[in-house]
Design an enzyme around this catalytic site. Structure first.
Site, PDB file in Angstrom:
ATOM      1  CD  GLU A 156       4.221   0.909   6.877  1.00 50.83           C
ATOM      2  OE1 GLU A 156       5.053   1.285   7.726  1.00 50.83           O
ATOM      3  OE2 GLU A 156       3.833   1.659   5.952  1.00 50.83           O
TER       4      GLU A 156
ATOM      5  CG  ASP B 152      -0.269  -0.102   2.532  1.00 50.45           C
ATOM      6  OD1 ASP B 152       0.758  -0.800   2.621  1.00 50.45           O
ATOM      7  OD2 ASP B 152      -0.753   0.510   3.500  1.00 50.45           O
TER       8      ASP B 152
END
Length: 334
Positions: free
Chosen positions: A92, A27
């Site tokens: 994250e 991400d």
């Protein structure tokens, strides 16, 4: 491994110990205004030896070079003594609730212990390998709501200005020395990230104020100590307030051992550099892995464009980084 709406990947090669894990995330943060990007941030472009795209440095390139390193190592050493795994999350940069944290909990429950872990965050400064993270500071956030009494600016004696009420405590909070750090960590820092008060009209005394703040703290202080000291400062000025805490991770530190030695030797052998051991920067998913007893370090591309418009990495750096990762595997297993 899917937890709620988050997809994670755990892939392991081998069944023996020790287990070396490459960890990272797919991400990315938002792009910001698209019209200020030179090229589409979600289509990779190479110009003048630089690879551009959102996540190029943080941290898709780190993941790519880890995969190349593992492939090259396994082709040359199919009978190595140990196991190699990948722990990849898509949570994250966001809440970090259903990502690495949940994967580690699951691995612990089924008795799958990690011995070593390299996280591919962008840790290099100017040259690949010139700096690695051997620990990270903890993060503690607070949301303060302070209550006064709204009124007309022409009649201040009938109101309590929430901004004015906070001023003495604010001065103390921003000038307090929370600790002096230690041999591994810089001193704890306190930063206000947002203050909001008022109705938007210039003739109304604000009756309520909201403030968000964050501590990046070292191992020289505890969460409980920080919370207690903030509360004491606020109570000292007889404020009426509500304080909510959000604790997102303890500081961690990997002591000099087999992993750090292997990484130092690999960087020295490939680049000739004596790498700097650092605990700076923000938080990382290492805070979820280190408490299991795993030796954790972070090594990745240069970080001078992370989260910026036109994020990029040098293409030649990725070739060097893949060779370093492969050399680390050789140091650990051969």
């Amino acid at each position: 491994m899917r937890f709620n709406h988050v997809d994670n990947l755990w892939a392991r090669h081998g069944t023996q110990s020790p287990l070396m894990v490459f960890a990272g995330h797919t991400d990315v943060v938002p792009t910001g205004p698209l019209d200020v990007w030179t090229t589409n941030p979600f289509e990779p472009h190479i110009r003048d030896g630089l690879l551009y795209g959102r996540g190029a440095a943080d941290m898709k390139s780190g993941l790519a070079t880890m995969i190349i390193a593992a492939e090259n190592f396994l082709q040359k050493n199919p009978l190595y003594a140990g196991s190699i795994a990948f722990l990849i999350t898509s949570d994250e940069e966001g809440a970090s609730i259903d990502g690495t944290k949940r994967v580690v909990e699951t691995l612990m429950q089924r008795g799958e212990k990690m011995d070593y872990c390299i996280i591919g965050e962008a840790t290099s400064n100017q040259i690949i390998g010139d700096q690695i993270r051997v620990g990270r500071r903890g993060s503690l956030s607070g949301k303060l709501t302070l209550f006064g009494k709204q009124g007309h600016v022409a009649f201040p004696h009938l109101a309590k200005n929430a901004i004015h009420l906070l001023a003495p405590a604010l001065q103390e909070l921003t000038t307090t020395q929370w600790d002096t750090g230690n041999a591994y960590f810089p001193p704890t820092t306190f930063q206000i990230s947002n203050i909001h008060a008022g109705t938007g009209a210039n003739n109304v005394i604000p009756g309520q104020l909201e403030m968000q703040f964050n501590f990046r703290f070292s191992t020289a202080v505890t969460v409980e100590e920080l919370q207690q000291r903030v509360t004491q400062i606020l109570e000292k000025t007889s404020l009426t307030f509500d304080l909510q805490w959000d604790y997102s991770g303890q500081p961690f530190l990997t002591q000099q051992g087999k992993l750090i030695n292997a990484v130092q030797q690999a960087i020295q052998g490939i680049t000739g550099l004596d790498t700097v051991l650092s605990t700076g920067g923000g938080t990382s998913d290492g805070r979820f892995i280190a408490p299991t007893g795993t030796e954790v370090i972070e090594l990745g591309p240069c970080n001078n464009s992370v989260h910026q418009v036109d994020e990029h990495v040098r293409v030649e750096d990725l070739e060097i980084l893949a060779r370093i990762y492969e050399k680390v595997l050789e140091q650990l297993f051969l």
